[in-house]
Motif scaffolding. Sequence first.
Motif, PDB file in Angstrom:
ATOM      1  N   LYS A 196      18.193  18.555 -14.995  1.00  0.00           N
ATOM      2  CA  LYS A 196      19.573  18.600 -14.534  1.00  0.00           C
ATOM      3  C   LYS A 196      19.911  19.979 -13.972  1.00  0.00           C
ATOM      4  CE  LYS A 196      21.664  15.097 -17.535  1.00  0.00           C
ATOM      5  NZ  LYS A 196      22.760  14.838 -18.495  1.00  0.00           N
ATOM      6  N   VAL A 197      20.853  19.991 -13.049  1.00  0.00           N
ATOM      7  CA  VAL A 197      21.341  21.242 -12.479  1.00  0.00           C
ATOM      8  C   VAL A 197      22.437  21.802 -13.378  1.00  0.00           C
ATOM      9  CG1 VAL A 197      22.501  22.291 -10.501  1.00  0.00           C
ATOM     10  CG2 VAL A 197      20.780  20.516 -10.135  1.00  0.00           C
ATOM     11  N   ARG A 198      22.325  23.095 -13.714  1.00  0.00           N
ATOM     12  CA  ARG A 198      23.344  23.751 -14.538  1.00  0.00           C
ATOM     13  C   ARG A 198      24.449  24.308 -13.652  1.00  0.00           C
ATOM     14  NH1 ARG A 198      18.433  22.621 -17.131  1.00  0.00           N
ATOM     15  NH2 ARG A 198      18.634  23.000 -19.355  1.00  0.00           N
ATOM     16  N   VAL A 199      25.693  24.030 -14.037  1.00  0.00           N
ATOM     17  CA  VAL A 199      26.844  24.556 -13.315  1.00  0.00           C
ATOM     18  C   VAL A 199      27.786  25.194 -14.337  1.00  0.00           C
ATOM     19  CG1 VAL A 199      28.853  24.029 -11.898  1.00  0.00           C
ATOM     20  CG2 VAL A 199      26.698  22.867 -11.458  1.00  0.00           C
ATOM     21  N   ALA A 200      28.101  26.468 -14.124  1.00  0.00           N
ATOM     22  CA  ALA A 200      29.055  27.176 -14.986  1.00  0.00           C
ATOM     23  C   ALA A 200      30.376  27.313 -14.243  1.00  0.00           C
ATOM     24  CB  ALA A 200      28.516  28.543 -15.373  1.00  0.00           C
ATOM     25  N   VAL A 201      31.453  26.816 -14.847  1.00  0.00           N
ATOM     26  CA  VAL A 201      32.790  26.957 -14.263  1.00  0.00           C
ATOM     27  C   VAL A 201      33.352  28.290 -14.752  1.00  0.00           C
ATOM     28  CG1 VAL A 201      35.080  25.959 -14.061  1.00  0.00           C
ATOM     29  CG2 VAL A 201      33.084  24.460 -14.250  1.00  0.00           C
ATOM     30  N   GLU A 202      33.303  29.293 -13.890  1.00  0.00           N
ATOM     31  CA  GLU A 202      33.788  30.619 -14.265  1.00  0.00           C
ATOM     32  C   GLU A 202      35.326  30.649 -14.225  1.00  0.00           C
ATOM     33  OE1 GLU A 202      31.776  32.636 -15.439  1.00  0.00           O
ATOM     34  OE2 GLU A 202      29.853  31.876 -14.737  1.00  0.00           O
ATOM     35  N   PRO A 203      35.957  31.550 -14.997  1.00  0.00           N
ATOM     36  CA  PRO A 203      37.429  31.663 -14.950  1.00  0.00           C
ATOM     37  C   PRO A 203      37.904  32.018 -13.545  1.00  0.00           C
ATOM     38  CG  PRO A 203      36.544  32.820 -16.865  1.00  0.00           C
ATOM     39  CD  PRO A 203      35.361  32.431 -16.025  1.00  0.00           C
ATOM     40  N   PHE A 204      38.809  31.221 -12.993  1.00  0.00           N
ATOM     41  CA  PHE A 204      39.340  31.491 -11.661  1.00  0.00           C
ATOM     42  C   PHE A 204      40.308  32.680 -11.724  1.00  0.00           C
ATOM     43  CE2 PHE A 204      36.985  28.085 -10.594  1.00  0.00           C
ATOM     44  CZ  PHE A 204      37.407  27.225  -9.594  1.00  0.00           C
ATOM     45  N   VAL A 205      40.454  33.367 -10.608  1.00  0.00           N
ATOM     46  CA  VAL A 205      41.299  34.561 -10.542  1.00  0.00           C
ATOM     47  C   VAL A 205      42.667  34.173  -9.972  1.00  0.00           C
ATOM     48  CG1 VAL A 205      41.560  36.865  -9.553  1.00  0.00           C
ATOM     49  CG2 VAL A 205      39.281  36.031 -10.224  1.00  0.00           C
ATOM     50  N   ALA A 206      43.739  34.617 -10.634  1.00  0.00           N
ATOM     51  CA  ALA A 206      45.104  34.389 -10.154  1.00  0.00           C
ATOM     52  C   ALA A 206      45.549  35.619  -9.368  1.00  0.00           C
ATOM     53  CB  ALA A 206      46.046  34.112 -11.322  1.00  0.00           C
ATOM     54  N   LEU A 207      45.800  35.459  -8.084  1.00  0.00           N
ATOM     55  CA  LEU A 207      46.213  36.565  -7.226  1.00  0.00           C
ATOM     56  C   LEU A 207      47.734  36.595  -7.121  1.00  0.00           C
ATOM     57  CD1 LEU A 207      43.598  36.055  -4.351  1.00  0.00           C
ATOM     58  CD2 LEU A 207      43.408  37.546  -6.355  1.00  0.00           C
ATOM     59  N   GLY A 208      48.273  37.754  -6.735  1.00  0.00           N
ATOM     60  CA  GLY A 208      49.718  37.861  -6.584  1.00  0.00           C
ATOM     61  C   GLY A 208      50.417  37.997  -7.927  1.00  0.00           C
ATOM     62  N   GLY A 209      51.721  38.023  -7.886  1.00  0.00           N
ATOM     63  CA  GLY A 209      52.490  38.226  -9.107  1.00  0.00           C
ATOM     64  C   GLY A 209      53.201  36.994  -9.604  1.00  0.00           C
ATOM     65  N   SER A 210      52.824  35.818  -9.122  1.00  0.00           N
ATOM     66  CA  SER A 210      53.507  34.591  -9.546  1.00  0.00           C
ATOM     67  C   SER A 210      53.227  34.283 -11.005  1.00  0.00           C
ATOM     68  CB  SER A 210      53.048  33.413  -8.674  1.00  0.00           C
ATOM     69  OG  SER A 210      53.536  32.193  -9.190  1.00  0.00           O
ATOM     70  N   ALA A 211      54.275  33.877 -11.732  1.00  0.00           N
ATOM     71  CA  ALA A 211      54.103  33.519 -13.146  1.00  0.00           C
ATOM     72  C   ALA A 211      53.317  32.224 -13.298  1.00  0.00           C
ATOM     73  CB  ALA A 211      55.470  33.386 -13.811  1.00  0.00           C
ATOM     74  N   GLN A 212      53.301  31.376 -12.273  1.00  0.00           N
ATOM     75  CA  GLN A 212      52.575  30.105 -12.349  1.00  0.00           C
ATOM     76  C   GLN A 212      51.083  30.271 -12.148  1.00  0.00           C
ATOM     77  OE1 GLN A 212      55.021  27.968  -9.318  1.00  0.00           O
ATOM     78  NE2 GLN A 212      55.134  26.377 -10.879  1.00  0.00           N
ATOM     79  N   THR A 247      16.701  27.011 -18.546  1.00  0.00           N
ATOM     80  CA  THR A 247      15.690  26.725 -17.537  1.00  0.00           C
ATOM     81  C   THR A 247      16.313  25.854 -16.458  1.00  0.00           C
ATOM     82  OG1 THR A 247      14.973  24.775 -18.773  1.00  0.00           O
ATOM     83  CG2 THR A 247      13.844  26.859 -19.239  1.00  0.00           C
ATOM     84  N   GLY A 248      15.624  25.767 -15.311  1.00  0.00           N
ATOM     85  CA  GLY A 248      16.116  24.921 -14.230  1.00  0.00           C
ATOM     86  C   GLY A 248      17.088  25.651 -13.323  1.00  0.00           C
ATOM     87  N   SER A 249      17.634  24.910 -12.346  1.00  0.00           N
ATOM     88  CA  SER A 249      18.544  25.479 -11.372  1.00  0.00           C
ATOM     89  C   SER A 249      19.899  25.783 -12.006  1.00  0.00           C
ATOM     90  CB  SER A 249      18.725  24.496 -10.206  1.00  0.00           C
ATOM     91  OG  SER A 249      17.472  24.188  -9.622  1.00  0.00           O
ATOM     92  N   PHE A 250      20.513  26.870 -11.531  1.00  0.00           N
ATOM     93  CA  PHE A 250      21.784  27.304 -12.107  1.00  0.00           C
ATOM     94  C   PHE A 250      22.731  27.724 -10.998  1.00  0.00           C
ATOM     95  CE2 PHE A 250      24.385  30.909 -13.731  1.00  0.00           C
ATOM     96  CZ  PHE A 250      25.174  30.184 -14.581  1.00  0.00           C
ATOM     97  N   PHE A 251      23.963  27.188 -11.037  1.00  0.00           N
ATOM     98  CA  PHE A 251      24.973  27.500 -10.044  1.00  0.00           C
ATOM     99  C   PHE A 251      26.258  27.942 -10.752  1.00  0.00           C
ATOM    100  CE2 PHE A 251      22.024  24.794  -7.883  1.00  0.00           C
ATOM    101  CZ  PHE A 251      22.006  25.225  -6.576  1.00  0.00           C
ATOM    102  N   SER A 252      27.007  28.776 -10.075  1.00  0.00           N
ATOM    103  CA  SER A 252      28.262  29.292 -10.614  1.00  0.00           C
ATOM    104  C   SER A 252      29.412  28.850  -9.717  1.00  0.00           C
ATOM    105  CB  SER A 252      28.208  30.825 -10.702  1.00  0.00           C
ATOM    106  OG  SER A 252      29.457  31.345 -11.127  1.00  0.00           O
ATOM    107  N   LEU A 253      30.433  28.218 -10.320  1.00  0.00           N
ATOM    108  CA  LEU A 253      31.616  27.774  -9.579  1.00  0.00           C
ATOM    109  C   LEU A 253      32.719  28.799  -9.792  1.00  0.00           C
ATOM    110  CD1 LEU A 253      32.860  25.526  -7.824  1.00  0.00           C
ATOM    111  CD2 LEU A 253      33.658  24.444  -9.930  1.00  0.00           C
TER     112      LEU A 253
END
Length: 321
Positions: A196-212, A247-253
């Motif tokens: 199987k292909v490994r996929v890591a969902v990395e923490p997304f970055v919030a840009l700007g100053g919006s509270a949402q 082991t195996g293929s590894f991708f970062s989202l």
Amino acid sequence: MVSEEGGENRALQDSASVHAQLDLILASPEFLAPERGRRFLQYIVEETLEGRSEQLKAYTIAQAVFGRDASFDAQNDPVVRIEAGRIRRALERYYLVCGSSDPIRITVPKGGYAPHFSSAEDSSYVAEISASQNRESKRRAPGQERAVSYRDLLLPIGVPALFGAMAILALVRPLEAYLFPPETSPAPAASKSESKVRVAVEPFVALGGSAQGPDFVKGLADQLIAKLMKVESLTVLAPGRSGAETTGSFFSLQGSALIEGTILHLHVRLINAADGAVTWANQYDRDLRGQAILDVEDEIATQIAVTISNNHRLNDAGADP
């Protein structure tokens, strides 16, 4: 008869254990929820343990947790419903990633805000199966009992015949091995998990100053983890997990989000950890007016999961020996 709510009642009686489980969840880095979501979970758990679960309505929660005033209208301000959905997903992920052996399971069933406590020691299911088996044996037809007795009569004949057949097989097997030598077995194939292909969902970055922004990217990451786990060809890794450990293929989202007024700009990219090459990237722009953030998160996460599952580069990587 054992009550179906036996495990919940026992957990309710032991409020200290529920409080300890709540502290364990809130302290875990795998419980991905914003500060207001943690306050929400703590409030509904404590209110339920105090016997006030019937008062857990959107109106009371909005005032106690989110600082809304008496003019709060749940139809126009879905903050409680959105946070409840986010907490449900965060609890599901926590118990899936690291809390599977915890003694008490805390869930928030859909359709309400009162939490449900269940104990790992609940034996009601076993008792229910046992009772069902007893009922089935009582319903057995008389003809079935006579058939068993008939087989018992044949037992003295069947046992010597069985030993005779075993003796014949003991003589035939060596001759069969001499006349028909076994073929050389192929090398064992790679395990299913290694292919199987490994996929890591990395923490997304919030840009700007919006509270949402921070809440949106956390909720989107939770949605992506839940949806990518349903893709059979992928193994989803916890955020921050290094691909070198597997082991195996590894991708970062990875991705970043910017909310300007009511407009959302989201950039997402899939990176091959082996060489840092960007395998896939896309931009998603949405107008948030008249839409619940939870629905936007779900819609975008679904599109991303479908695109990644159909990405031929990932499929080719998983097929490599």
